[in-house]
Each structure stands twice: as structure tokens, then as C-alpha cells.
Scaffold this motif. Structure first.
Motif, PDB file in Angstrom:
ATOM      1  N   VAL A 137      -8.048   3.360  -5.765  1.00 15.12           N
ATOM      2  CA  VAL A 137      -7.095   3.491  -6.875  1.00 15.12           C
ATOM      3  C   VAL A 137      -7.704   2.917  -8.153  1.00 15.12           C
ATOM      4  O   VAL A 137      -7.675   3.556  -9.210  1.00 15.12           O
ATOM      5  N   GLU A 163       4.051   5.251 -13.043  1.00 13.15           N
ATOM      6  CA  GLU A 163       4.846   4.023 -12.962  1.00 13.15           C
ATOM      7  C   GLU A 163       5.109   3.403 -14.337  1.00 13.15           C
ATOM      8  O   GLU A 163       5.686   2.322 -14.422  1.00 13.15           O
ATOM      9  N   ARG A 216      -5.936  -7.284  -0.830  1.00  9.25           N
ATOM     10  CA  ARG A 216      -4.984  -6.179  -1.004  1.00  9.25           C
ATOM     11  C   ARG A 216      -5.467  -5.130  -2.005  1.00  9.25           C
ATOM     12  O   ARG A 216      -4.871  -4.059  -2.106  1.00  9.25           O
ATOM     13  N   GLN A 273      -6.940  -2.092  -3.767  1.00  7.47           N
ATOM     14  CA  GLN A 273      -7.257  -0.742  -3.300  1.00  7.47           C
ATOM     15  C   GLN A 273      -8.273  -0.137  -4.272  1.00  7.47           C
ATOM     16  O   GLN A 273      -7.923   0.422  -5.301  1.00  7.47           O
ATOM     17  N   TYR A 289       8.722  -3.942  -6.688  1.00  9.93           N
ATOM     18  CA  TYR A 289       7.313  -4.105  -7.039  1.00  9.93           C
ATOM     19  C   TYR A 289       6.914  -5.550  -6.799  1.00  9.93           C
ATOM     20  O   TYR A 289       7.751  -6.451  -6.802  1.00  9.93           O
ATOM     21  N   TYR A 317       1.868  -3.790  -6.944  1.00  6.55           N
ATOM     22  CA  TYR A 317       2.064  -2.958  -5.761  1.00  6.55           C
ATOM     23  C   TYR A 317       3.510  -2.483  -5.669  1.00  6.55           C
ATOM     24  O   TYR A 317       4.439  -3.241  -5.938  1.00  6.55           O
ATOM     25  N   LYS A 318       3.651  -1.234  -5.301  1.00 10.78           N
ATOM     26  CA  LYS A 318       4.950  -0.651  -4.959  1.00 10.78           C
ATOM     27  C   LYS A 318       4.864  -0.399  -3.467  1.00 10.78           C
ATOM     28  O   LYS A 318       4.110   0.472  -3.030  1.00 10.78           O
ATOM     29  N   LYS A 319       5.601  -1.212  -2.709  1.00  6.92           N
ATOM     30  CA  LYS A 319       5.438  -1.257  -1.252  1.00  6.92           C
ATOM     31  C   LYS A 319       3.980  -1.624  -0.983  1.00  6.92           C
ATOM     32  O   LYS A 319       3.533  -2.659  -1.418  1.00  6.92           O
ATOM     33  N   ASP A 320       3.219  -0.789  -0.331  1.00 14.89           N
ATOM     34  CA  ASP A 320       1.823  -1.126  -0.042  1.00 14.89           C
ATOM     35  C   ASP A 320       0.843  -0.325  -0.886  1.00 14.89           C
ATOM     36  O   ASP A 320      -0.353  -0.300  -0.591  1.00 14.89           O
ATOM     37  N   THR A 321       1.331   0.316  -1.933  1.00 16.34           N
ATOM     38  CA  THR A 321       0.469   1.143  -2.776  1.00 16.34           C
ATOM     39  C   THR A 321       0.212   0.463  -4.107  1.00 16.34           C
ATOM     40  O   THR A 321       1.149   0.048  -4.795  1.00 16.34           O
ATOM     41  N   GLN A 322      -1.049   0.347  -4.473  1.00 15.35           N
ATOM     42  CA  GLN A 322      -1.394  -0.271  -5.749  1.00 15.35           C
ATOM     43  C   GLN A 322      -1.086   0.682  -6.891  1.00 15.35           C
ATOM     44  O   GLN A 322      -1.494   1.840  -6.881  1.00 15.35           O
ATOM     45  N   VAL A 323      -0.360   0.174  -7.899  1.00 14.38           N
ATOM     46  CA  VAL A 323       0.029   0.996  -9.052  1.00 14.38           C
ATOM     47  C   VAL A 323      -0.416   0.390 -10.372  1.00 14.38           C
ATOM     48  O   VAL A 323      -0.209   0.990 -11.424  1.00 14.38           O
TER      49      VAL A 323
END
Length: 135
Positions: free
Chosen positions: A23, A85, A18, A20, A10, A55-61
């Protein structure tokens, strides 16, 4: 501090490019504090705040934003970690990152209004206001 901080796959970043918004708005529109919030309000509020994305890789969490004069006062708003998460220490890591941000040092007052997660926030100096009229 637009650079990212990493831990176990993360990262936390203050780089607004960055964010999103699908989301962020998707989550916030389902909360008790901003039900149905329109996308344009989410975008404008982020433009005028110091934002932290998880972010987890390129995904906002996860997300949080600070409204501040960077001298005396900061308001913590819109804090969340996606349900999928949770339980991984991300909210604590997010709060530590926010409280250590160089632009937020030396403030006289932090503010947060919430109905829940008091145990989390108390670990970072937030207290229930018994008499909000007193400094």
C-alpha cells in the motif's frame, strides 16, 4: 507508542510490523515527491523512521513517517491518506497524533517540504520558509 489510537472504525499505530508496504509503495510511487520509488527504498526508509499507519480494520489507508534525533529536530515525510478515505478528518487526526507523540515533545524545529496541503499543515505550526537560512 506502538499502541493504537482509535476513532470511528479507524486506528493509528506506530507498530512497524503492521505496515503494509504494498500500500505504502503503491501510493508513494505515484506521487510527485517519489515517483517510481522502489519497494526496497520504502522499506529501508521506514526501518529508520518513526512511522504512523492509519488502519481501517486491518487495511492500511494512510501513512506518515518522522525522521528525527528525538531531541532537537524532526522531518515529516511521506504523508498520505488514500483518496477513498479522504474527507473524514483522518489527515488532521494523523497530524494531531504525530504532534502529540511523547518522543517528539520539546523539539526546537520541525521541517516539511511540500507543494500542497499548506492549509492542513499550517494548523499544526508549519509555515512557509521565507528565509530558510534563519532559525
Amino acid at each position: 507508542m506502538s499502541k493504537s489510537l482509535h476513532t470511528e472504525g479507524y486506528e493509528i499505530s506506530t507498530d512497524k510490523s503492521r505496515l503494509q508496504f504494498d500500500v505504502i509503495q503503491g501510493f508513494l510511487s505515484q506521487t510527485y515527491w517519489s515517483p517510481g520509488i522502489p519497494p526496497e527504498i520504502v522499506r529501508r526508509s521506514a526501518e529508520n523512521s518513526l512511522c504512523f499507519g492509519i488502519y481501517k480494520k486491518d487495511t492500511q489507508v494512510g501513512y506518515a513517517r518522522i525522521i528525527s534525533d528525538y531531541t532537537t529536530f524532526a522531518y515529516l515525510a511521506d504523508v498520505f491518506v488514500l483518496e477513498s478515505e479522504r474527507g473524514k478528518g483522518l489527515s488532521k487526526w494523523l497530524m494531531e497524533t504525530i504532534k502529540q507523540h511523547p518522543d517528539l515533545q520539546g523539539l526546537r524545529r520541525w521541517m516539511l517540504i511540500t507543494k500542497d496541503a499548506h492549509t492542513l499543515y499550517s494548523q499544526f505550526g508549519f509555515e512557509l520558509a521565507n528565509n530558510p537560512g534563519n532559525p
